[in-house]
Design a protein around this motif. Structure first.
Motif, mmCIF file in Angstrom:
data_model
loop_
_atom_site.group_PDB
_atom_site.id
_atom_site.type_symbol
_atom_site.label_atom_id
_atom_site.label_comp_id
_atom_site.label_asym_id
_atom_site.label_seq_id
_atom_site.Cartn_x
_atom_site.Cartn_y
_atom_site.Cartn_z
ATOM 1 N N GLN A 48 102.264 16.495 -24.041
ATOM 2 C CA GLN A 48 101.150 16.638 -24.973
ATOM 3 C C GLN A 48 100.722 15.274 -25.513
ATOM 4 O OE1 GLN A 48 102.251 19.470 -28.055
ATOM 5 N NE2 GLN A 48 103.301 20.751 -26.556
ATOM 6 N N CYS A 49 101.699 14.430 -25.848
ATOM 7 C CA CYS A 49 101.393 13.104 -26.398
ATOM 8 C C CYS A 49 100.693 12.224 -25.371
ATOM 9 C CB CYS A 49 102.672 12.432 -26.892
ATOM 10 S SG CYS A 49 103.355 13.149 -28.395
ATOM 11 N N ARG A 50 101.143 12.263 -24.123
ATOM 12 C CA ARG A 50 100.520 11.424 -23.099
ATOM 13 C C ARG A 50 99.100 11.910 -22.798
ATOM 14 N NH1 ARG A 50 105.962 10.401 -19.314
ATOM 15 N NH2 ARG A 50 107.151 9.493 -21.065
ATOM 16 N N LEU A 51 98.890 13.214 -22.836
ATOM 17 C CA LEU A 51 97.534 13.733 -22.694
ATOM 18 C C LEU A 51 96.676 13.306 -23.883
ATOM 19 C CD1 LEU A 51 95.355 15.463 -21.353
ATOM 20 C CD2 LEU A 51 96.379 17.476 -22.477
ATOM 21 N N GLY A 52 97.252 13.357 -25.085
ATOM 22 C CA GLY A 52 96.517 12.938 -26.278
ATOM 23 C C GLY A 52 96.109 11.481 -26.222
ATOM 24 N N GLY A 53 97.000 10.614 -25.719
ATOM 25 C CA GLY A 53 96.669 9.202 -25.586
ATOM 26 C C GLY A 53 95.534 8.980 -24.591
ATOM 27 N N TYR A 54 95.557 9.726 -23.486
ATOM 28 C CA TYR A 54 94.466 9.668 -22.500
ATOM 29 C C TYR A 54 93.144 10.071 -23.155
ATOM 30 C CZ TYR A 54 91.353 11.767 -19.007
ATOM 31 O OH TYR A 54 90.251 12.136 -18.274
ATOM 32 N N GLN A 55 93.156 11.181 -23.889
ATOM 33 C CA GLN A 55 91.929 11.677 -24.514
ATOM 34 C C GLN A 55 91.382 10.687 -25.543
ATOM 35 O OE1 GLN A 55 93.526 15.411 -25.878
ATOM 36 N NE2 GLN A 55 92.789 16.541 -24.082
ATOM 37 N N GLU A 56 92.269 10.080 -26.325
ATOM 38 C CA GLU A 56 91.838 9.087 -27.312
ATOM 39 C C GLU A 56 91.161 7.896 -26.639
ATOM 40 O OE1 GLU A 56 94.839 7.743 -29.971
ATOM 41 O OE2 GLU A 56 95.441 9.770 -30.578
ATOM 42 N N ALA A 57 91.756 7.428 -25.547
ATOM 43 C CA ALA A 57 91.209 6.251 -24.871
ATOM 44 C C ALA A 57 89.877 6.562 -24.192
ATOM 45 C CB ALA A 57 92.216 5.728 -23.846
ATOM 46 N N VAL A 58 89.759 7.742 -23.596
ATOM 47 C CA VAL A 58 88.498 8.135 -22.967
ATOM 48 C C VAL A 58 87.394 8.210 -24.014
ATOM 49 C CG1 VAL A 58 87.295 10.041 -21.829
ATOM 50 C CG2 VAL A 58 89.534 9.306 -20.999
ATOM 51 N N ALA A 59 87.713 8.834 -25.158
ATOM 52 C CA ALA A 59 86.730 8.926 -26.242
ATOM 53 C C ALA A 59 86.362 7.537 -26.756
ATOM 54 C CB ALA A 59 87.282 9.790 -27.368
ATOM 55 N N GLY A 60 87.351 6.648 -26.858
ATOM 56 C CA GLY A 60 87.102 5.298 -27.340
ATOM 57 C C GLY A 60 86.231 4.483 -26.403
ATOM 58 N N ALA A 61 86.254 4.844 -25.108
ATOM 59 C CA ALA A 61 85.434 4.146 -24.119
ATOM 60 C C ALA A 61 84.037 4.745 -24.014
ATOM 61 C CB ALA A 61 86.122 4.166 -22.767
ATOM 62 N N GLY A 62 83.750 5.729 -24.891
ATOM 63 C CA GLY A 62 82.419 6.330 -24.899
ATOM 64 C C GLY A 62 82.287 7.559 -24.036
ATOM 65 N N GLY A 63 83.391 8.039 -23.491
ATOM 66 C CA GLY A 63 83.347 9.230 -22.657
ATOM 67 C C GLY A 63 83.701 10.467 -23.449
ATOM 68 N N ALA A 64 83.753 11.579 -22.759
ATOM 69 C CA ALA A 64 84.148 12.845 -23.375
ATOM 70 C C ALA A 64 85.362 13.375 -22.636
ATOM 71 C CB ALA A 64 83.005 13.857 -23.310
ATOM 72 N N ALA A 65 86.277 13.963 -23.386
ATOM 73 C CA ALA A 65 87.501 14.489 -22.783
ATOM 74 C C ALA A 65 87.210 15.849 -22.143
ATOM 75 C CB ALA A 65 88.590 14.603 -23.837
#
Length: 344
Positions: free
Chosen positions: A207-224
């Motif tokens: 769950q944490c590794r998925l959360g980190g992926y989602q945070e970074a994608v959102a930070g790069a201007g994308g959508a999870a």
């Protein structure tokens, strides 16, 4: 602050009182008691003098006098033999734990708990006083074993945790931060269509590794977008299957973050089978920085978690819990580091 020389309500001085008397930390006293070499001679003498002056009897010694100490701890892994022998993570934890116990009299017992019957058998073994403490590795969120051991009053330390509010002592790595750094690295290299392969989501680590992926994608201007996520179970086969699913959904995918090196190795196999070049067409990043990452073709960029250090820390926390069972649970989180290789 405990007053110098004051004793507990039972009339016996506590570990904290010895630490205050010697002017050192509680952990230092525990290391002296366990004959750790990581204590300076002058400090060791201070602690030994405080022990003598207060008449402190370490918990393990008291149990030995009562005839109930076993000088044994169990390393329990609730996984199959196939996973245990296939994933370097487990051998690295085992090596770290062994190193952490090397300077003690403790015997390490390795136990695989694969079924409810085996769990019940181990609990019966533990209730019989056969071990002084338990180290648990790869615990799933629904596993009742940590709570059952805690109810028995048996010192227990987890590798990882079942939730953000884990009450049992644990040693973990920064899984969110590690995953976030992996995806930020991919984005910084110009990748814009980044998928991920998760571990089993009944485990907090996944769950944490998925959360980190989602945070970074959102930070790069994308959508999870959930369609960019495929689910695995930390096995190589699941990595192959998940990578095939992602390519079918998004043929234009240009990067993937896999939540373990083993799954990343499976992803590399599927990418080769699909005729995709790594990293020219698709960049790949794994997690663990296990020996697998150094032997894939191309070499795998991976998030390093200090697994052997985690094992050593687990042993230290458990020994301190055995010596002072009334102490508060310890929660240790170690940093991760991105190791760059040719796959990204």
């Amino acid at each position: 602050m405990v007053a110098r020389g004051r004793t507990s309500r039972t009339g016996q001085p506590t570990l904290e009182e010895v630490a205050a008397h010697a002017g050192v930390g509680r952990g230092t006293v525990s290391r002296v008691i366990n004959n750790s070499p990581r204590v300076r001679d002058t400090t060791r003498e201070l602690v030994q003098r405080a022990i003598a002056e207060l008449g402190y009897i370490p918990n393990r010694a008291a149990r030995a006098l009562a005839g109930s100490r076993t000088d044994a701890v169990a390393l329990v892994i609730p996984e199959t033999e196939k996973r245990f022998f296939a994933e370097p993570y487990f051998s690295d934890v085992l090596h770290g734990v062994g190193t952490g116990l090397a300077d003690t009299e403790m015997q390490l017992l390795l136990t695989l708990v694969r079924t409810e019957k085996e769990r019940a058998r181990f609990l019966q073994y533990a209730r019989a006083g056969r071990v002084d403490g338990v180290l648990l590795v790869s615990v799933h969120g629904s596993d009742p074993l940590p709570d059952l051991l805690a109810e028995m009053g048996l010192p227990t330390v987890l590798s990882g945790r079942r939730s953000a509010g884990e009450p049992v002592s644990y040693v973990d790595s920064d899984n969110v931060g590690g995953a976030r750094s992996a995806v930020r690295h991919l984005a910084a290299s110009g990748r814009r269509r980044i998928g991920t392969i998760t571990g089993p989501l009944d485990m907090y680590v996944a769950q944490c590794r998925l959360g980190g992926y989602q945070e970074a994608v959102a930070g790069a201007g994308g959508a999870a977008d959930p369609s960019w996520t495929a689910h695995g179970d930390f096995t190589e086969e699941s990595g192959r299957r998940a990578m095939t699913e992602l390519l079918a959904r998004h043929p234009d995918l240009d990067a993937v973050f896999a939540a373990s090196d083993v799954m990343a190795a499976g992803a590399l196999h599927s990418l080769r089978a699909a005729g995709r070049r790594v990293p020219e067409d698709v960049a790949v990043v794994g997690f663990d920085d296990s020996p697998i990452a150094r032997h894939t073709d191309p070499g795998l960029t991976s998030v390093r978690q200090p697994v052997e250090e985690m094992g050593r820390a687990m042993a230290r926390v458990l020994l301190e819990g055995i010596d002072d069972p009334g102490a508060a649970a310890q929660h240790v989180v170690l940093p991760t580091e991105l190791v760059r290789r040719a796959s990204s």
